[in-house]
Design a protein around this motif. Structure first.
Motif, PDB file in Angstrom:
ATOM      1  N   ASN A   1     -10.672 -45.235  -1.590  1.00  0.00           N
ATOM      2  CA  ASN A   1      -9.439 -44.792  -2.220  1.00  0.00           C
ATOM      3  C   ASN A   1      -9.505 -43.281  -2.435  1.00  0.00           C
ATOM      4  O   ASN A   1     -10.339 -42.786  -3.185  1.00  0.00           O
ATOM      5  CB  ASN A   1      -9.240 -45.509  -3.560  1.00  0.00           C
TER       6      ASN A   1
ATOM      7  N   TYR B   1      -2.118 -46.951  -7.841  1.00  0.00           N
ATOM      8  CA  TYR B   1      -3.370 -46.329  -7.410  1.00  0.00           C
ATOM      9  C   TYR B   1      -3.644 -46.515  -5.919  1.00  0.00           C
ATOM     10  O   TYR B   1      -4.776 -46.419  -5.463  1.00  0.00           O
ATOM     11  CB  TYR B   1      -4.523 -46.849  -8.267  1.00  0.00           C
ATOM     12  N   ASN B   2      -2.565 -46.807  -5.178  1.00  0.00           N
ATOM     13  CA  ASN B   2      -2.635 -46.786  -3.714  1.00  0.00           C
ATOM     14  C   ASN B   2      -3.677 -47.737  -3.137  1.00  0.00           C
ATOM     15  O   ASN B   2      -4.394 -47.394  -2.194  1.00  0.00           O
ATOM     16  CB  ASN B   2      -2.911 -45.349  -3.232  1.00  0.00           C
ATOM     17  N   PHE B   3      -3.766 -48.950  -3.724  1.00  0.00           N
ATOM     18  CA  PHE B   3      -4.658 -49.967  -3.174  1.00  0.00           C
ATOM     19  C   PHE B   3      -3.883 -50.808  -2.160  1.00  0.00           C
ATOM     20  O   PHE B   3      -2.788 -51.295  -2.454  1.00  0.00           O
ATOM     21  CB  PHE B   3      -5.197 -50.882  -4.280  1.00  0.00           C
TER      22      PHE B   3
ATOM     23  N   VAL C   1      -9.592 -50.354 -10.739  1.00  0.00           N
ATOM     24  CA  VAL C   1     -10.473 -50.728  -9.628  1.00  0.00           C
ATOM     25  C   VAL C   1     -11.391 -51.884 -10.045  1.00  0.00           C
ATOM     26  O   VAL C   1     -11.709 -52.766  -9.234  1.00  0.00           O
ATOM     27  CB  VAL C   1     -11.277 -49.510  -9.126  1.00  0.00           C
TER      28      VAL C   1
ATOM     29  N   ASP D   1      -6.882 -54.004   2.615  1.00  0.00           N
ATOM     30  CA  ASP D   1      -8.282 -53.673   2.310  1.00  0.00           C
ATOM     31  C   ASP D   1      -8.944 -54.792   1.511  1.00  0.00           C
ATOM     32  O   ASP D   1     -10.129 -55.090   1.705  1.00  0.00           O
ATOM     33  CB  ASP D   1      -8.363 -52.364   1.513  1.00  0.00           C
TER      34      ASP D   1
END
Length: 214
Positions: A61, A192-194, A162, A198
């Protein structure tokens, strides 16, 4: 790895610190009357897997600095310490939680059951105890907010987010439940752009190579 210095250089100081903390805590707690219900081996396997996954997610990330990444393992490996506390010091009441038929990722009902039988839940117990142990602030806050990271103080939201994702995924891996996107808070993923891709990839990696659990 030929020396302590070499090991620290590879793993990172905070990773080593987290492993030592968890090892020391594990040795301190005695088995209770709930031993057949509370699986100590699985508990440490899940928390270690959570810490490993959290560190991996932080690495991929771009919103995480190198300093942030170093903090992740230490906080993640102790995120569920409150469960150990409740089982150790309120074993009679915690047994009622352990025999409840609650899904591994049904955290809302788990917290409610803990509060019903033990007065406080494992996030509250973890925060109080790790704070009393005078551990770095990020550890008590991670213990307190890992199920609701967006309710945490702004400075800790990224870290708890996270851990939140890694906690769910580690339980899914150990219970062989394939991740679904609605199992994760969309607001956390987006903020948080997860990427869910992924998460799926990490699940498949461990599914294909169970040795990664060790």
């Amino acid at each position: 790895i030929s020396s302590i210095q070499h090991g620290i250089a590879i793993l990172g100081y905070n990773t080593i610190k987290g492993l030592i903390l968890s090892s020391g805590i594990s040795a301190t707690f005695k088995r209770t009357s709930n031993e057949g219900l509370f699986d100590y081996t699985n508990f440490w396997l899940q928390t270690t897997l959570c810490a490993t996954l959290a560190t991996d997610f932080a690495k991929i990330n771009v919103m995480y600095s190198n300093e942030d990444k170093e903090e992740v393992f230490s906080a993640a490996i102790l995120h569920d310490i409150g469960k150990l506390i409740l089982n150790q010091y309120d074993s009679k009441n915690y047994k009622k939680v352990l025999v409840s038929e609650i899904s591994p990722i049904d955290y809302s009902n788990l917290l409610l059951a803990e509060e019903k039988y033990c007065i406080i839940n494992h996030t509250q117990a973890g925060q109080v105890v790790t704070d009393a142990w005078n551990l770095p602030e990020l550890i008590p806050l991670s213990a307190q907010y890992h199920h609701m990271p967006l309710s945490a103080p702004e400075k800790i939201q990224k870290l708890t987010s996270v851990i939140y994702i890694a906690d769910i995924l580690s339980n899914l891996i150990l219970n062989k439940i394939e991740p679904q996107e609605d199992m994760f808070d969309r607001n956390i993923l987006e903020k948080y752009n997860f990427k869910f891709s992924d998460i799926i990839q990490k699940y498949k990696d461990f599914e294909e190579n169970p040795a990664k659990l060790l």
